[in-house]
Motif scaffolding. Structure first.
Motif, PDB file in Angstrom:
ATOM      1  N   LEU A   1     -12.270   7.206  -0.503  1.00 49.03           N
ATOM      2  CA  LEU A   1     -10.974   7.695  -0.021  1.00 49.03           C
ATOM      3  C   LEU A   1      -9.836   7.260  -0.933  1.00 49.03           C
ATOM      4  O   LEU A   1      -9.286   8.069  -1.682  1.00 49.03           O
ATOM      5  CB  LEU A   1     -10.738   7.211   1.417  1.00 49.03           C
ATOM      6  CG  LEU A   1      -9.458   7.672   2.119  1.00 49.03           C
ATOM      7  CD1 LEU A   1      -9.354   9.191   2.149  1.00 49.03           C
ATOM      8  CD2 LEU A   1      -9.389   7.105   3.525  1.00 49.03           C
ATOM      9  N   PHE A   2      -9.500   5.975  -0.932  1.00 51.58           N
ATOM     10  CA  PHE A   2      -8.329   5.510  -1.676  1.00 51.58           C
ATOM     11  C   PHE A   2      -8.593   5.495  -3.186  1.00 51.58           C
ATOM     12  O   PHE A   2      -9.592   4.983  -3.656  1.00 51.58           O
ATOM     13  CB  PHE A   2      -7.920   4.120  -1.189  1.00 51.58           C
ATOM     14  CG  PHE A   2      -7.525   4.120   0.263  1.00 51.58           C
ATOM     15  CD1 PHE A   2      -6.344   4.706   0.675  1.00 51.58           C
ATOM     16  CD2 PHE A   2      -8.374   3.591   1.224  1.00 51.58           C
ATOM     17  CE1 PHE A   2      -5.985   4.735   2.014  1.00 51.58           C
ATOM     18  CE2 PHE A   2      -8.033   3.614   2.565  1.00 51.58           C
ATOM     19  CZ  PHE A   2      -6.831   4.197   2.961  1.00 51.58           C
ATOM     20  N   ALA A  41      -7.131   9.876  -1.236  1.00 48.24           N
ATOM     21  CA  ALA A  41      -5.884   9.243  -0.782  1.00 48.24           C
ATOM     22  C   ALA A  41      -5.323   8.389  -1.910  1.00 48.24           C
ATOM     23  O   ALA A  41      -6.040   7.988  -2.826  1.00 48.24           O
ATOM     24  CB  ALA A  41      -6.140   8.391   0.461  1.00 48.24           C
ATOM     25  N   ARG A  42      -4.054   8.125  -1.819  1.00 55.20           N
ATOM     26  CA  ARG A  42      -3.395   7.341  -2.863  1.00 55.20           C
ATOM     27  C   ARG A  42      -3.536   5.846  -2.564  1.00 55.20           C
ATOM     28  O   ARG A  42      -3.738   5.441  -1.430  1.00 55.20           O
ATOM     29  CB  ARG A  42      -1.928   7.735  -2.975  1.00 55.20           C
ATOM     30  CG  ARG A  42      -1.748   9.220  -3.299  1.00 55.20           C
ATOM     31  CD  ARG A  42      -0.330   9.549  -3.687  1.00 55.20           C
ATOM     32  NE  ARG A  42      -0.160  10.988  -3.895  1.00 55.20           N
ATOM     33  CZ  ARG A  42      -0.483  11.639  -4.992  1.00 55.20           C
ATOM     34  NH1 ARG A  42      -1.012  10.979  -6.018  1.00 55.20           N
ATOM     35  NH2 ARG A  42      -0.287  12.951  -5.102  1.00 55.20           N
ATOM     36  N   HIS A  43      -3.410   5.064  -3.625  1.00 58.16           N
ATOM     37  CA  HIS A  43      -3.446   3.619  -3.460  1.00 58.16           C
ATOM     38  C   HIS A  43      -2.210   3.147  -2.684  1.00 58.16           C
ATOM     39  O   HIS A  43      -1.302   3.937  -2.392  1.00 58.16           O
ATOM     40  CB  HIS A  43      -3.527   2.934  -4.819  1.00 58.16           C
ATOM     41  CG  HIS A  43      -4.893   3.004  -5.439  1.00 58.16           C
ATOM     42  ND1 HIS A  43      -6.015   2.490  -4.833  1.00 58.16           N
ATOM     43  CD2 HIS A  43      -5.316   3.534  -6.627  1.00 58.16           C
ATOM     44  CE1 HIS A  43      -7.070   2.684  -5.604  1.00 58.16           C
ATOM     45  NE2 HIS A  43      -6.678   3.329  -6.695  1.00 58.16           N
ATOM     46  N   MET A  92      -6.162  17.032  -3.842  1.00 64.36           N
ATOM     47  CA  MET A  92      -7.538  16.536  -3.722  1.00 64.36           C
ATOM     48  C   MET A  92      -8.107  16.819  -2.337  1.00 64.36           C
ATOM     49  O   MET A  92      -9.306  17.104  -2.196  1.00 64.36           O
ATOM     50  CB  MET A  92      -7.594  15.038  -4.023  1.00 64.36           C
ATOM     51  CG  MET A  92      -7.636  14.702  -5.505  1.00 64.36           C
ATOM     52  SD  MET A  92      -9.076  15.423  -6.362  1.00 64.36           S
ATOM     53  CE  MET A  92     -10.437  14.646  -5.484  1.00 64.36           C
ATOM     54  N   VAL A  93      -7.264  16.748  -1.315  1.00 62.24           N
ATOM     55  CA  VAL A  93      -7.717  17.131   0.025  1.00 62.24           C
ATOM     56  C   VAL A  93      -8.191  18.570   0.018  1.00 62.24           C
ATOM     57  O   VAL A  93      -9.269  18.907   0.526  1.00 62.24           O
ATOM     58  CB  VAL A  93      -6.592  16.940   1.064  1.00 62.24           C
ATOM     59  CG1 VAL A  93      -6.988  17.562   2.402  1.00 62.24           C
ATOM     60  CG2 VAL A  93      -6.285  15.456   1.256  1.00 62.24           C
TER      61      VAL A  93
END
Length: 210
Positions: free
Chosen positions: A12-13, A17-19, A95-96
């Motif tokens: 995910l991160f 998802a972003r950091h 990205m999603v």
């Protein structure tokens, strides 16, 4: 068990998802009147049991604050908990969309190191997670990458062989751990490189994306 399965298993991160938000740890440190460097050290040093579901949020934050010699009162703990969840709440919308587009040609799953309360917040805020074939959060499954147990959980839950998976993570040590249990692996750097790797790995052409 189906044969010739192909499952893209995303981290995910740092991938979809972003950091953590820049400056988030400094703001949390200021909230409890601690130096940023010391707070950051305690934040990460105490994290593994929380990520792996062996500690609750209050237990984690109590450990962090005690290591800093800061009073662990309930209000401070709750403010830090909510600030922490918010700091990890951003996604890369492109990205999603790409991950969702892959479901036209393959199974798509997710394996993330994330505490249980963070996972609940993410599931509530990101309905696209419910469209995936499987979602495994470390705080829920009681195993965190790079432990082999985290990868075995996904294989068992999806009734698949490790070789059916392509695991995508931005951390090389996690990809190596997935490969050690028999999965295919790709170290994520950017979407174009990932799309090319998935194109090569899948037996069918991936969908067009923009």
């Amino acid at each position: 068990m189906p044969i010739d399965r192909h499952i893209v298993l995303f981290d995910l991160f740092g991938v979809i998802a972003r950091h953590q938000r820049p400056g988030a740890l400094a703001r949390m440190a200021a909230r409890c009147h601690a130096p940023t460097a010391a707070f950051t050290t305690a934040y990460w040093a105490c994290r593994p049991p929380y990520d792996a579901g062996r500690q609750s949020a209050p237990e984690y934050w109590t450990a962090v604050l005690r290591s800093l010699s800061v009073d662990a009162d309930a209000d401070t703990i709750e403010e830090l908990r909510l600030a922490d969840i918010d700091s990890w709440s951003r996604v890369d919308n492109r990205m999603v969309a790409y991950a969702q587009s892959l479901r036209a040609v393959t199974e798509v799953a997710l394996l993330s190191n994330i505490p249980s309360d963070h996972a609940d917040a993410f599931l509530a805020a990101q309905p696209w997670l419910h469209t995936l074939d499987h979602v495994a959060f470390s705080g829920k499954i009681k195993a965190a990458k790079p432990s082999p147990a985290a990868f075995h959980h996904c294989a068992i839950a999806m009734r698949a062989a490790p070789a059916d998976f392509l695991f995508v993570d931005d951390r090389e040590e996690n990809v190596r751990a997935a490969q050690a249990v028999g999965m295919n692996g790709h170290v994520f750097t950017d979407r174009d490189e990932l799309a090319a790797a998935i194109d090569t790995w899948l037996p069918t052409r991936r969908p067009t994306w923009k």
